[in-house]
Design a protein around this motif. Structure first.
Motif, PDB file in Angstrom:
ATOM      1  N   CYS A   5      18.924  17.147 -13.899  1.00  0.00           N
ATOM      2  CA  CYS A   5      18.563  17.226 -15.217  1.00  0.00           C
ATOM      3  C   CYS A   5      18.701  18.790 -15.271  1.00  0.00           C
ATOM      4  O   CYS A   5      18.343  19.442 -14.468  1.00  0.00           O
ATOM      5  CB  CYS A   5      17.223  16.612 -15.533  1.00  0.00           C
ATOM      6  SG  CYS A   5      17.214  15.066 -15.601  1.00  0.00           S
ATOM      7  N   PRO A   6      18.986  19.340 -16.627  1.00  0.00           N
ATOM      8  CA  PRO A   6      18.644  20.902 -17.029  1.00  0.00           C
ATOM      9  C   PRO A   6      17.196  21.165 -16.568  1.00  0.00           C
ATOM     10  O   PRO A   6      16.240  20.319 -16.719  1.00  0.00           O
ATOM     11  CB  PRO A   6      19.026  20.716 -18.385  1.00  0.00           C
ATOM     12  CG  PRO A   6      19.737  19.346 -18.796  1.00  0.00           C
ATOM     13  CD  PRO A   6      19.313  18.292 -17.733  1.00  0.00           C
ATOM     14  N   HIS A  13      14.193  19.996 -19.127  1.00  0.00           N
ATOM     15  CA  HIS A  13      13.715  18.811 -18.809  1.00  0.00           C
ATOM     16  C   HIS A  13      12.481  18.556 -18.055  1.00  0.00           C
ATOM     17  O   HIS A  13      12.528  19.243 -16.986  1.00  0.00           O
ATOM     18  CB  HIS A  13      14.833  17.697 -18.507  1.00  0.00           C
ATOM     19  CG  HIS A  13      15.974  17.509 -19.710  1.00  0.00           C
ATOM     20  ND1 HIS A  13      16.906  16.366 -19.344  1.00  0.00           N
ATOM     21  CD2 HIS A  13      16.027  18.024 -20.486  1.00  0.00           C
ATOM     22  CE1 HIS A  13      17.330  16.592 -20.401  1.00  0.00           C
ATOM     23  NE2 HIS A  13      17.307  17.695 -20.924  1.00  0.00           N
ATOM     24  N   CYS A  41      12.441  11.695 -15.928  1.00  0.00           N
ATOM     25  CA  CYS A  41      12.551  12.769 -16.747  1.00  0.00           C
ATOM     26  C   CYS A  41      11.967  12.269 -18.111  1.00  0.00           C
ATOM     27  O   CYS A  41      12.296  11.159 -18.857  1.00  0.00           O
ATOM     28  CB  CYS A  41      14.256  12.977 -16.901  1.00  0.00           C
ATOM     29  SG  CYS A  41      14.528  14.355 -18.165  1.00  0.00           S
ATOM     30  N   ASP A  52      13.146  13.616 -21.046  1.00  0.00           N
ATOM     31  CA  ASP A  52      14.069  13.590 -21.937  1.00  0.00           C
ATOM     32  C   ASP A  52      15.133  12.423 -21.703  1.00  0.00           C
ATOM     33  O   ASP A  52      15.648  12.050 -22.900  1.00  0.00           O
ATOM     34  CB  ASP A  52      14.702  15.130 -21.818  1.00  0.00           C
ATOM     35  CG  ASP A  52      13.858  16.162 -22.339  1.00  0.00           C
ATOM     36  OD1 ASP A  52      13.564  16.227 -23.575  1.00  0.00           O
ATOM     37  OD2 ASP A  52      13.240  16.806 -21.379  1.00  0.00           O
ATOM     38  N   CYS A  53      15.724  12.555 -20.617  1.00  0.00           N
ATOM     39  CA  CYS A  53      16.728  11.541 -20.542  1.00  0.00           C
ATOM     40  C   CYS A  53      16.571  10.300 -19.626  1.00  0.00           C
ATOM     41  O   CYS A  53      17.522   9.531 -19.413  1.00  0.00           O
ATOM     42  CB  CYS A  53      18.067  12.130 -19.745  1.00  0.00           C
ATOM     43  SG  CYS A  53      17.805  12.828 -18.258  1.00  0.00           S
TER      44      CYS A  53
HETATM   45 ZN   LIG Z   1      16.511  14.868 -17.798  1.00  0.00          ZN
END
Ligand SMILES: [Zn+2]
Length: 183
Positions: free
Chosen positions: A5-6, A9, A26, A28-29
């Motif tokens: 992940c970036p 995140h 994560c 976010d995702c």
């Molecule tokens: Zn992520």
């Protein structure tokens, strides 16, 4: 912790949908970072009934004796990893001829796999992680200076099976199972 992940995140520890254990997920995702046991590979290596041992040059247990072993790398088989570790620590060239033992050690989240291997020549050197390497007769092994309990087990298991060509790999000695599980 490695993730794909970036950086922005963030992770939280929770039970992912369809799972029953807490994982780093994560925010976010929903990418799940699984943490699984590490695999240690190594070998009891012999030359004319002498056993190859290394005195550790790195922590933990600097100065204590072990058989060559270390973390399996990606892109190799367990057997290739064992042969590589032997060379890195002792510069010995070996051929693995049996899977000797598999020790599951929940306490430290490791699975240790040891092969029985024959040295292709008596030549040894001192790998970068070792202080000393030596070929020991069975009755010369420095039992009071072994680095880890698993070193004693695997040497005992080697001794019990040295005349056998067909045998099942040994596992953690029954009287050690609870201790290893951290109970
Ligand atoms: Zn992520």
């Amino acid at each position: 912790m490695v993730s794909y992940c970036p950086e922005e995140h963030g992770f939280e520890k929770k039970v992912p949908c369809g799972d029953d254990k807490q994982r780093y997920v994560c925010r976010d995702c929903d990418w799940v970072h699984y943490e699984n046991p590490k695999i240690i590979v190594g070998a009891v290596c012999t030359w004319e009934n002498k056993i190859l041992m290394c005195r550790r040059g790195i922590e933990p247990r600097v100065g204590y004796w072990t058989i060559p072993a270390g973390f399996m790398e990606e892109g190799e088989t367990a057997e290739q990893g064992a042969i590589r570790e032997v060379f890195e620590e002792s510069e010995a060239r070996v051929q693995a001829n049996a899977l000797l033992a598999i020790y599951s050690i929940p306490r430290i989240s490791q699975v240790q796999m040891f092969y029985r291997a024959e040295m292709l020549s008596p030549e040894i050197g001192i790998g970068i992680e070792s202080l000393e390497t030596r070929l020991f007769d069975w009755n010369e092994i420095p039992w009071n200076e072994l680095a880890f309990p698993t070193v004693k087990w695997v040497l005992d298991h080697y001794q019990q099976s040295r005349e056998l060509t067909n045998f099942a790999p040994f596992t953690v000695p029954a009287d050690q199972v609870d201790w290893l599980a951290g109970k």
